[in-house]
Write a protein that holds these residues in place. Sequence first.
Motif, PDB file in Angstrom:
ATOM      1  N   VAL A  47       0.874  -1.339   0.374  1.00 38.21           N
ATOM      2  CA  VAL A  47      -0.073  -0.019  -0.394  1.00 38.21           C
ATOM      3  C   VAL A  47       0.752   1.231   0.286  1.00 38.21           C
ATOM      4  O   VAL A  47       1.130   2.055  -0.617  1.00 38.21           O
ATOM      5  CB  VAL A  47      -0.917   0.021   1.308  1.00 38.21           C
ATOM      6  CG1 VAL A  47      -1.480   1.132   1.185  1.00 38.21           C
ATOM      7  CG2 VAL A  47      -2.081  -0.963   0.845  1.00 38.21           C
ATOM      8  N   CYS A  48       2.034   1.236   0.852  1.00 39.30           N
ATOM      9  CA  CYS A  48       3.115   2.235   0.604  1.00 39.30           C
ATOM     10  C   CYS A  48       3.313   2.848  -0.414  1.00 39.30           C
ATOM     11  O   CYS A  48       4.022   3.915  -0.624  1.00 39.30           O
ATOM     12  CB  CYS A  48       3.717   2.113   1.729  1.00 39.30           C
ATOM     13  SG  CYS A  48       3.012   2.637   3.869  1.00 39.30           S
ATOM     14  N   LEU A  49       3.920   2.079  -0.884  1.00 42.47           N
ATOM     15  CA  LEU A  49       4.369   1.750  -2.203  1.00 42.47           C
ATOM     16  C   LEU A  49       3.920   2.178  -3.316  1.00 42.47           C
ATOM     17  O   LEU A  49       3.804   2.586  -4.336  1.00 42.47           O
ATOM     18  CB  LEU A  49       5.401   0.577  -2.790  1.00 42.47           C
ATOM     19  CG  LEU A  49       6.340   0.217  -1.408  1.00 42.47           C
ATOM     20  CD1 LEU A  49       7.226  -1.058  -2.485  1.00 42.47           C
ATOM     21  CD2 LEU A  49       7.516   0.689  -2.110  1.00 42.47           C
ATOM     22  N   ALA A  89       8.688  10.147  -1.542  1.00 40.01           N
ATOM     23  CA  ALA A  89       9.676   9.943  -0.736  1.00 40.01           C
ATOM     24  C   ALA A  89       9.464   9.388   0.092  1.00 40.01           C
ATOM     25  O   ALA A  89       9.845   7.995   0.854  1.00 40.01           O
ATOM     26  CB  ALA A  89      11.082  11.046  -0.725  1.00 40.01           C
ATOM     27  N   GLY A  90       8.771   9.635   0.934  1.00 37.24           N
ATOM     28  CA  GLY A  90       8.385   9.664   2.233  1.00 37.24           C
ATOM     29  C   GLY A  90       8.262   7.853   2.656  1.00 37.24           C
ATOM     30  O   GLY A  90       8.205   7.152   3.281  1.00 37.24           O
ATOM     31  N   LEU A  91       7.081   7.661   2.006  1.00 34.81           N
ATOM     32  CA  LEU A  91       6.593   6.664   1.392  1.00 34.81           C
ATOM     33  C   LEU A  91       7.243   5.196   0.804  1.00 34.81           C
ATOM     34  O   LEU A  91       6.875   4.117   1.425  1.00 34.81           O
ATOM     35  CB  LEU A  91       4.874   6.933   1.245  1.00 34.81           C
ATOM     36  CG  LEU A  91       3.594   7.126   1.301  1.00 34.81           C
ATOM     37  CD1 LEU A  91       2.487   7.820   0.196  1.00 34.81           C
ATOM     38  CD2 LEU A  91       2.768   6.573   2.580  1.00 34.81           C
ATOM     39  N   THR A  92       7.752   5.936   0.604  1.00 34.33           N
ATOM     40  CA  THR A  92       8.955   4.732  -0.595  1.00 34.33           C
ATOM     41  C   THR A  92       9.933   4.360   0.533  1.00 34.33           C
ATOM     42  O   THR A  92       9.811   3.038   1.102  1.00 34.33           O
ATOM     43  CB  THR A  92       9.804   5.189  -1.293  1.00 34.33           C
ATOM     44  OG1 THR A  92       8.869   5.789  -2.289  1.00 34.33           O
ATOM     45  CG2 THR A  92      10.835   3.710  -1.849  1.00 34.33           C
ATOM     46  N   ALA A  93      10.427   5.416   1.396  1.00 33.08           N
ATOM     47  CA  ALA A  93      11.148   4.645   3.115  1.00 33.08           C
ATOM     48  C   ALA A  93      10.167   3.947   3.932  1.00 33.08           C
ATOM     49  O   ALA A  93      11.299   2.645   4.899  1.00 33.08           O
ATOM     50  CB  ALA A  93      11.324   5.703   3.493  1.00 33.08           C
ATOM     51  N   ALA A 114      10.608  -0.462  -5.357  1.00 29.24           N
ATOM     52  CA  ALA A 114      10.852   0.789  -5.772  1.00 29.24           C
ATOM     53  C   ALA A 114      11.113   0.972  -6.235  1.00 29.24           C
ATOM     54  O   ALA A 114      10.797   2.500  -7.250  1.00 29.24           O
ATOM     55  CB  ALA A 114      11.139   1.383  -4.049  1.00 29.24           C
ATOM     56  N   ALA A 115      12.128   0.905  -7.191  1.00 26.27           N
ATOM     57  CA  ALA A 115      13.611   1.198  -7.942  1.00 26.27           C
ATOM     58  C   ALA A 115      12.632   1.490  -9.395  1.00 26.27           C
ATOM     59  O   ALA A 115      12.862   2.120 -10.524  1.00 26.27           O
ATOM     60  CB  ALA A 115      14.173   0.424  -8.041  1.00 26.27           C
ATOM     61  N   SER A 116      11.413  -0.092  -9.160  1.00 21.53           N
ATOM     62  CA  SER A 116      10.713   0.310 -10.412  1.00 21.53           C
ATOM     63  C   SER A 116       9.854   1.534 -10.380  1.00 21.53           C
ATOM     64  O   SER A 116       9.649   2.126 -11.510  1.00 21.53           O
ATOM     65  CB  SER A 116      10.202  -1.226 -10.693  1.00 21.53           C
ATOM     66  OG  SER A 116      11.278  -2.460 -11.113  1.00 21.53           O
ATOM     67  N   VAL A 117       8.814   1.702  -9.306  1.00 22.32           N
ATOM     68  CA  VAL A 117       8.354   2.730  -9.186  1.00 22.32           C
ATOM     69  C   VAL A 117       8.680   3.638  -9.623  1.00 22.32           C
ATOM     70  O   VAL A 117       7.545   5.018 -10.303  1.00 22.32           O
ATOM     71  CB  VAL A 117       7.196   2.464  -7.487  1.00 22.32           C
ATOM     72  CG1 VAL A 117       6.651   3.641  -7.363  1.00 22.32           C
ATOM     73  CG2 VAL A 117       7.360   1.759  -7.907  1.00 22.32           C
ATOM     74  N   TRP A 118       9.949   4.218  -9.236  1.00 20.07           N
ATOM     75  CA  TRP A 118      10.521   5.833  -9.078  1.00 20.07           C
ATOM     76  C   TRP A 118      10.659   5.386 -11.055  1.00 20.07           C
ATOM     77  O   TRP A 118      10.386   6.196 -11.249  1.00 20.07           O
ATOM     78  CB  TRP A 118      11.498   6.117  -8.435  1.00 20.07           C
ATOM     79  CG  TRP A 118      11.009   6.411  -7.295  1.00 20.07           C
ATOM     80  CD1 TRP A 118      11.095   5.880  -6.310  1.00 20.07           C
ATOM     81  CD2 TRP A 118      11.356   7.571  -7.085  1.00 20.07           C
ATOM     82  NE1 TRP A 118      10.604   6.064  -4.870  1.00 20.07           N
ATOM     83  CE2 TRP A 118      11.150   7.819  -5.259  1.00 20.07           C
ATOM     84  CE3 TRP A 118      11.773   8.697  -6.674  1.00 20.07           C
ATOM     85  CZ2 TRP A 118      10.945   8.573  -4.606  1.00 20.07           C
ATOM     86  CZ3 TRP A 118      11.924   9.930  -6.467  1.00 20.07           C
ATOM     87  CH2 TRP A 118      11.512   9.877  -4.725  1.00 20.07           C
ATOM     88  N   THR A 119      11.260   4.412 -11.714  1.00 17.93           N
ATOM     89  CA  THR A 119      11.841   4.068 -13.122  1.00 17.93           C
ATOM     90  C   THR A 119      10.223   4.699 -14.146  1.00 17.93           C
ATOM     91  O   THR A 119      10.220   5.657 -14.825  1.00 17.93           O
ATOM     92  CB  THR A 119      12.202   2.686 -13.798  1.00 17.93           C
ATOM     93  OG1 THR A 119      13.879   2.493 -12.175  1.00 17.93           O
ATOM     94  CG2 THR A 119      12.623   3.356 -14.740  1.00 17.93           C
ATOM     95  N   TYR A 120       8.951   4.053 -13.158  1.00 19.12           N
ATOM     96  CA  TYR A 120       7.970   4.602 -14.033  1.00 19.12           C
ATOM     97  C   TYR A 120       7.838   5.621 -14.402  1.00 19.12           C
ATOM     98  O   TYR A 120       7.848   6.388 -15.092  1.00 19.12           O
ATOM     99  CB  TYR A 120       7.334   3.290 -13.763  1.00 19.12           C
ATOM    100  CG  TYR A 120       5.674   3.565 -14.543  1.00 19.12           C
ATOM    101  CD1 TYR A 120       5.262   3.154 -15.976  1.00 19.12           C
ATOM    102  CD2 TYR A 120       4.544   4.140 -13.657  1.00 19.12           C
ATOM    103  CE1 TYR A 120       4.335   3.090 -16.559  1.00 19.12           C
ATOM    104  CE2 TYR A 120       3.558   4.747 -14.174  1.00 19.12           C
ATOM    105  CZ  TYR A 120       2.898   4.128 -15.610  1.00 19.12           C
ATOM    106  OH  TYR A 120       1.874   4.092 -16.609  1.00 19.12           O
ATOM    107  N   ASP A 121       7.442   6.385 -12.922  1.00 20.58           N
ATOM    108  CA  ASP A 121       6.814   7.727 -12.770  1.00 20.58           C
ATOM    109  C   ASP A 121       7.837   8.855 -13.530  1.00 20.58           C
ATOM    110  O   ASP A 121       7.088   9.566 -14.070  1.00 20.58           O
ATOM    111  CB  ASP A 121       6.694   7.653 -11.293  1.00 20.58           C
ATOM    112  CG  ASP A 121       5.303   7.363 -10.974  1.00 20.58           C
ATOM    113  OD1 ASP A 121       4.653   7.218 -11.392  1.00 20.58           O
ATOM    114  OD2 ASP A 121       5.669   7.012  -9.388  1.00 20.58           O
TER     115      ASP A 121
END
Length: 287
Positions: A47-49, A89-93, A114-121
């Motif tokens: 949910v956080c990610l 960033a906070g929810l990723t951590a 998490a890396a995939s989420v940031w890469t997508y966005d």
Amino acid sequence: MTGRLTDLLDLVRAPAALTVIGDTLVGRTNARGRVDLSAVPLSASSVCLYAAGMALNDYADAELDAVERPERPIPSGRVSRETALKVGAGLTAAGVGLAFTAGRSSGWISIALAASVWTYDLVAKPTRFGPLVMAACRGLDVMMGAAGPGWRRAIVPALVVAAHTASLTLIARGEVNGTTSVTAGATAAASVGAAVATVAGSAPHTTAALLGGAGYLAAALPSQISAAQHPDAAHARTAARASIFAMVPLQTALVARTGASAATAALLAVQAAGTALARRRSKGDVT
């Protein structure tokens, strides 16, 4: 304060977060046939990610949304772009930290997720690789739940979830300017394929898998077929919304095929909650 909290919940598409709770349950039940207490932090991590991804999506698309979707939190002025980045960033951590509490192997997979989420966005979303990266996010979410003994048994379910994700990402690209009959038709075909793959190899729980697969198709197919017939923006948006919320029936079917009754019941409850929220928030943003 209440208004600000509501704006932040809009930013992270809070109702749609229900669609990721079951990913790790799919992974855990298919890998080991049951769930344990570690399922709680793993679902919370998902949910956080997911919420982080939604915040980062709006951070990255702020200028585009000002033109296409001015009602969203950032262009409407309800949430600043800086705040969206901090929330992401906070929810990723938090998501990564929760995953590590469930086990080191789950934690390492959460880092890849998490890396995939940031890469997508931030990079892949507007490119041809966007749907594949988004599919990888959901597939990794399933595998985060499967990490440990028996993880190979969760590969097929993870691929099924990933395929559904790729197809809904494609049709969601038409929410503003419309889709095509080919894209919407391919999305419908992918849903049928996902249902078939869910039932395949489900013995001795084939009946449960069949019922689950039928529920998934009932949730996803009608609007997808309608979009194939009328590929305008309104039908594409409806199909995208239905495809997102059909993720929970798909997860339910993938869990039911393992015979894990408690986890299946939990996902049926999540599905009921999602249906209730969707009725109350028929015009809310979920993508």
